[in-house]
Enzyme design. Structure first.
Site, PDB file in Angstrom:
ATOM      1  N   TYR A  43       0.809  -1.221   0.000  1.00  0.00           N
ATOM      2  CA  TYR A  43       0.000   0.000   0.000  1.00  0.00           C
ATOM      3  C   TYR A  43       0.841   1.269   0.000  1.00  0.00           C
ATOM      4  CZ  TYR A  43       0.634  -1.046   4.997  1.00  0.00           C
ATOM      5  OH  TYR A  43       1.159  -1.378   6.226  1.00  0.00           O
ATOM      6  N   GLY A  46       1.189   3.614  -3.190  1.00  0.00           N
ATOM      7  CA  GLY A  46       0.196   4.617  -3.571  1.00  0.00           C
ATOM      8  C   GLY A  46      -0.299   5.471  -2.423  1.00  0.00           C
ATOM      9  N   HIS A  47       0.192   5.229  -1.203  1.00  0.00           N
ATOM     10  CA  HIS A  47      -0.328   5.966  -0.031  1.00  0.00           C
ATOM     11  C   HIS A  47       0.815   6.490   0.806  1.00  0.00           C
ATOM     12  CE1 HIS A  47      -2.872   6.681   3.578  1.00  0.00           C
ATOM     13  NE2 HIS A  47      -3.837   6.790   2.681  1.00  0.00           N
ATOM     14  N   PHE A  48       1.426   7.492   0.539  1.00  0.00           N
ATOM     15  CA  PHE A  48       1.378   8.344  -0.633  1.00  0.00           C
ATOM     16  C   PHE A  48       2.783   8.395  -1.217  1.00  0.00           C
ATOM     17  CE2 PHE A  48      -1.884   9.990   2.272  1.00  0.00           C
ATOM     18  CZ  PHE A  48      -2.987   9.973   1.455  1.00  0.00           C
ATOM     19  N   LEU A  53       2.391   6.805   4.389  1.00  0.00           N
ATOM     20  CA  LEU A  53       1.598   6.700   5.619  1.00  0.00           C
ATOM     21  C   LEU A  53       0.832   5.384   5.584  1.00  0.00           C
ATOM     22  CD1 LEU A  53      -0.112  10.209   5.822  1.00  0.00           C
ATOM     23  CD2 LEU A  53       1.792   9.401   7.194  1.00  0.00           C
TER      24      LEU A  53
END
Length: 148
Positions: A43, A46-48, A53
């Site tokens: 994750y 894409g986060h971020f 985070l």
């Protein structure tokens, strides 16, 4: 409890197994688990980008998985026959961000413990500071009931 025992209890696997270790367990009362947060988590792509985070939903899922272990062990449910499924959430609050490199300590206290519907207060901490908390609901279901 190490990762090998956790994997015998929970049906989750990478990339959704979010518990690395169980540090404490008092059957029917409370449990404390650990998630080592790594930059290798999918994750974070894409986060971020440039500012990784841990998404709040993953923190809640990690809490739910630790609570599932407590349910299975406390209710003496047959491993491999039952899965604990998320049934609801109340009062979720996110207090501080969680970053790669953090150790997420996941604590749950039983409010109600039943196979049909359990309720637990969950608290996630990093460096002994609360980063998230919620009331979690779950039920134990036979795996055969979950298949279409």
């Amino acid at each position: 409890m190490d990762i090998l025992e956790i994997m015998q209890i929970l049906p989750h696997r990478y990339p959704l197994l979010l518990v690395d270790k169980i540090l404490e367990i008092e059957l029917g009362k409370r449990i404390v688990g650990l998630k080592n947060v790594s930059i290798n988590e999918p994750y974070f792509q894409g986060h971020f980008p440039g500012f990784p985070l841990m998404p709040g939903v993953y923190i809640l899922e990690a809490l739910a998985q630790v609570g599932g272990i407590l349910m299975i062990k406390s209710l003496n449910l047959e491993i491999g026959k039952y899965a604990v499924v998320f049934a609801g959430i109340d009062d979720a609050r996110f207090k501080k961000p969680v970053y790669p490199g953090d150790q997420l300590v996941l604590e749950l206290e039983v409010i109600t413990l039943k196979k049909s519907l359990s309720k637990m207060k969950g608290t996630a901490k990093v460096d002994n500071q609360v980063v998230a908390e919620a009331i979690l609901y779950a039920s134990a279901r036979e795996l055969s009931q979950l298949k279409k």
